[in-house]
Design an enzyme around this catalytic site. Structure first.
Site, PDB file in Angstrom:
ATOM      1  N   VAL A  42      -3.521   1.789  -0.756  1.00 55.91           N
ATOM      2  CA  VAL A  42      -2.641   1.576   0.484  1.00 55.91           C
ATOM      3  C   VAL A  42      -1.457   1.059   0.514  1.00 55.91           C
ATOM      4  O   VAL A  42      -1.371   1.296  -0.220  1.00 55.91           O
ATOM      5  CB  VAL A  42      -3.639   0.031   1.137  1.00 55.91           C
ATOM      6  CG1 VAL A  42      -4.947  -0.574   1.127  1.00 55.91           C
ATOM      7  CG2 VAL A  42      -3.834  -0.777  -1.110  1.00 55.91           C
ATOM      8  N   ASP A  43      -0.729   1.033   1.600  1.00 49.24           N
ATOM      9  CA  ASP A  43       0.191   0.891   1.958  1.00 49.24           C
ATOM     10  C   ASP A  43       0.761  -0.830   1.690  1.00 49.24           C
ATOM     11  O   ASP A  43       0.013  -1.566   1.727  1.00 49.24           O
ATOM     12  CB  ASP A  43       1.307   1.331   2.701  1.00 49.24           C
ATOM     13  CG  ASP A  43       3.186   0.382   2.970  1.00 49.24           C
ATOM     14  OD1 ASP A  43       3.885   1.112   2.188  1.00 49.24           O
ATOM     15  OD2 ASP A  43       3.397   0.699   4.029  1.00 49.24           O
ATOM     16  N   LYS A  44       1.921  -1.333   0.871  1.00 45.62           N
ATOM     17  CA  LYS A  44       1.964  -2.351   1.313  1.00 45.62           C
ATOM     18  C   LYS A  44       3.786  -2.903   1.868  1.00 45.62           C
ATOM     19  O   LYS A  44       2.108  -4.118   3.097  1.00 45.62           O
ATOM     20  CB  LYS A  44       3.456  -2.574  -0.743  1.00 45.62           C
ATOM     21  CG  LYS A  44       3.680  -4.436  -0.541  1.00 45.62           C
ATOM     22  CD  LYS A  44       5.280  -4.712  -1.690  1.00 45.62           C
ATOM     23  CE  LYS A  44       5.633  -3.951  -1.263  1.00 45.62           C
ATOM     24  NZ  LYS A  44       6.531  -5.624  -0.254  1.00 45.62           N
ATOM     25  N   THR A  45       4.348  -2.671   2.436  1.00 41.82           N
ATOM     26  CA  THR A  45       4.995  -3.493   4.107  1.00 41.82           C
ATOM     27  C   THR A  45       4.089  -3.750   5.127  1.00 41.82           C
ATOM     28  O   THR A  45       4.295  -1.987   5.669  1.00 41.82           O
ATOM     29  CB  THR A  45       6.546  -2.453   3.946  1.00 41.82           C
ATOM     30  OG1 THR A  45       7.140  -3.690   2.143  1.00 41.82           O
ATOM     31  CG2 THR A  45       7.022  -3.692   5.199  1.00 41.82           C
ATOM     32  N   ALA A  78      -4.733   3.303   3.891  1.00 41.63           N
ATOM     33  CA  ALA A  78      -4.268   2.624   4.676  1.00 41.63           C
ATOM     34  C   ALA A  78      -2.344   2.349   5.104  1.00 41.63           C
ATOM     35  O   ALA A  78      -1.964   1.925   3.724  1.00 41.63           O
ATOM     36  CB  ALA A  78      -4.714   1.458   4.788  1.00 41.63           C
TER      37      ALA A  78
END
Length: 707
Positions: free
Chosen positions: A395-398, A593
């Site tokens: 997963v990406d954060k922002t 994601a």
């Protein structure tokens, strides 16, 4: 336009230096690389024209063939069967022989190269139905008496041949449009780079030049609001560069001498001179687009399975048809050749790949509609096939775990000044700034109904802070070094500031008339739905890894709050793609994601790419699944939908083959010596239709599935 390599979408190993047809399957070759000046796909234009002409001509064929069975439309009385057969022949001939010509070419190539696939089945099914019907119309006397009606005509199957061609054309157009949409998204990525650059000549004069004329070593000027033209390094000056298109981090990064800058990023404040280092196809944007295009050309496993099945199915059908023809011509009753022809054609008609061709697309189509009802937008069949097997979620954060919009999370005032007053003064100064964090402070003040004024004598110090006069007070806002340079001590707030930084926030100190007055913390908050989503995926034993371009401290703070143990921070887009690729090489089934342009490569490298609905277009086009509301809880729903869909597809394939397994031997005449039963081609066509209807009915059950 310069020539580029072309490759086959079904056989990526085939590479040619120009347009043409694939020597393996006959499909039209596509450009291997996406460029800004790429025109419309000529194959899409051609297939679209064939599809619409086919629809127009096939509809009256269906009306003539089925009119006698429809209430209130007794065409059998109005049009004699002999006349109807000739009319159907006239209308179906261009549909089959011109509209379906690409499929016959591909079917022939597949036979010539012994690479049998679905086009082989389509060519055989439509060709046999059309040839049989054309012979029945023009020479009905060659058929045995039991197959001729009282008026001497023989039943024809032009509607089956025409309908198969049109349905396959519709599928081809939809597939080509999907690939065309992906190309548009990659071109949108390339358009992030400006079309021109400001080059500084040897005489220090500025000159506006086309981007393609920039050479490594050139000095380029980047002004406020300009996009960085190419990859390079800052030589002189300072700027705040929004690198969200590359790193996904919403906070602009301060750039000074020797700092690297990336083409396509936006200089939101300040000005600097840079040295061009990587230009043209060597820039990061160009490399991301090229790698994403290459990843998208890889074939879906479901396509390989279909071709493998076809590779065994087609020879078996041909062998049975040939054996039936030989047996009936040698030992059949008079007229032996008539019976032989009927048996062979019945085998080919009953084995027509309608049900096999519908088995997967029907389930996928219904599943797409079911997913859309729950906020899960499915973009490709492979995503549904893979989701049920995913064991690792990257997963990406922002914008994925977080909202992607910086907000004020704390205002701390010292002395007698109130928090609202501190926020009002800060917002009045920041109102003149172009920095996104400044916008967050102004928005927070306006939300509270505070009066935000105009600062006079405003000055911006890129990478450090801002100052101005508000209501006769000198207000300075910036980092710790900015206040220290102004001989302002902020030691009394340092512990609280460090605690906020540990939580992933950016802290700005506020000084009023030369004395520290407090601090303001701005952060990108975690979505309310994210903790529940992470917990649900953990219950399904999915390994979760955070992969972000943000700094390590902020990433660890967010991951710690969500219970994510594995964190990779400060990762650029090309390394994101390599990270996902390495996980797959180690045997993991990976879903990625993300929501930004910087995630596009990783999304295409993953087994399943999952994009946020509010994210960048290129992210959504690169992904196989889009979460309409950006709610990660939908991933668990998507996995349940995947399991239901794949179970449904396997049932459909079973139904399709059961009908063929039962009907092909009967069509060949194995029951004739014992029961005197010979399958009439009309019954063969009915059996073929029944198998298709059973597949459609089973697929529709997905609409009621609980996900």
């Amino acid at each position: 336009m310069a020539s580029t390599d072309h490759t086959c979408p079904m056989h990526p190993e085939v590479i040619r230096d120009g347009p043409g047809d694939c020597p393996v399957c006959g499909m039209a070759l596509e450009p291997a690389c996406v460029t800004l000046d790429t025109g419309p796909n000529p194959e899409l234009v051609d297939m679209n024209r064939r599809m619409w002409i086919g629809i127009v001509l096939a509809l009256p064929v269906l009306a003539l063939a089925m009119g006698g069975h429809l209430p209130g439309l007794d065409l059998a009385e109005a049009v004699p069967r002999g006349v109807s057969n000739w009319l159907q022949l006239a209308l179906a001939t261009p549909v089959v022989l011109w509209c379906g010509l690409p499929f016959f070419r591909r079917g022939w190539v597949s036979l010539a190269t012994r690479s049998l696939n679905m086009f082989t089945l389509i060519a055989l099914g439509t060709g046999s139905a059309f040839a049989y019907s054309a012979l029945a119309t023009s020479a009905p006397r060659v058929f045995p008496d039991p197959f001729r009606a009282a008026d001497g005509t023989v039943a024809v199957y032009f509607e089956a041949a025409a309908a198969i061609v049109v349905l396959v054309l519709i599928g081809q157009v939809l597939e080509l449009k999907a690939r065309e949409g992906t190309g548009q998204a990659l071109r949108a990525l390339l358009r992030l780079a400006p079309r021109t650059a400001c080059r500084i000549g040897d005489d220090d004069a500025d000159e506006e030049i086309p981007l393609e004329d920039v050479r490594a070593g050139d000095r380029l000027r980047v002004r406020p609001g300009d996009r960085v033209p190419v990859d390079g390094a800052v030589l002189d000056g300072r700027g705040a560069v929004d690198e969200s298109t590359i790193t996904g981090e919403p906070t602009p990064v301060e750039k000074g001498p020797s700092d690297p800058v990336v083409g396509g990023t936006l200089n939101v404040a300040g000005a600097f001179v840079m040295r061009a280092e990587r230009v043209g196809d060597e820039t990061m944007l160009a490399r991301i687009a090229a790698m994403a295009a290459e990843a998208q050309r890889t074939r879906a496993p479901i396509q390989r399975v279909a071709d493998t099945v076809a590779g065994w199915f087609v020879p078996a059908v041909l062998a049975v048809a040939a054996a039936a023809f030989a047996a009936w011509s040698a030992w059949g009753p008079a007229p032996a050749m008539g019976f032989a022809l009927v048996a062979a054609v019945s085998v080919l008609i009953v084995a027509c790949p309608c049900a096999l061709g519908l088995a997967t697309p029907m389930s996928i189509m219904v599943a797409i509609g079911r997913g859309a009802q729950t906020g899960v937008l499915i973009g490709e069949a492979e995503a549904l096939e893979r989701l049920e097997k995913v064991d690792t979620l990257v997963v990406d954060k922002t914008g994925t775990l977080t909202e992607g919009r910086p907000r004020v999370v704390m205002v701390l005032a010292g002395g007698s000044r109130s928090e609202d007053d501190l926020l009002r003064l800060s917002a009045s100064v920041e109102r003149s700034s172009e920095h996104p964090l400044a916008a967050a402070i102004v928005a927070a003040a306006l939300e509270k109904g505070l009066r935000v004024g105009e600062a006079t004598e405003f000055r911006s110090f890129p990478g450090r802070g801002v100052r101005g006069i508000v209501d006769g007070l000198e207000v300075a806002l910036g980092n710790r070094d900015f206040l220290r340079d102004r001989n302002v001590s902020a030691d009394e707030f340092e512990d609280r500031a460090e605690a906020r930084r540990a939580d992933g926030a950016t802290v700005m100190y506020v000084a009023v008339d030369g004395r520290v007055a407090g601090l303001i913390a701005v952060a990108d908050p975690v979505k309310d739905t994210t903790p529940a989503a992470i917990a649900a995926l953990r219950r399904e034993n999915v390994r979760i890894v955070m992969l972000t371009g943000d700094d390590a401290a902020t990433a660890r703070a967010v991951a710690g709050g969500l219970g994510i143990d594995e964190v990779e921070a400060g990762v650029l887009p090309d390394r994101k793609g390599r990270f996902v690729r390495d996980l797959r090489r180690r045997g993991r089934i990976v879903a990625m994601a993300g929501d930004g342009v910087n995630d596009a490569l990783a999304l295409t490298e993953a087994d399943v790419g999952i994009a946020m609905g509010a994210g960048a277009d290129v992210a959504m086009e690169s992904a196989g699944v889009t979460l309409a509301k950006g709610d990660l809880r939908a991933i668990a729903r998507a996995r349940r939908l995947s399991r239901a869909t794949m179970r449904n597809i396997r049932q459909n394939l079973f139904l399709a083959f059961v009908y063929n397994a039962l009907a092909v031997p009967i069509a060949a005449g194995v029951l004739f010596p014992f029961l005197g039963v010979l399958l009439n081609p009309m019954i063969a066509a009915a059996a073929m239709s029944l198998s298709s209807l059973s597949v459609i009915g089973n697929a529709l059950r997905l609409r009621a599935s609980r996900i």
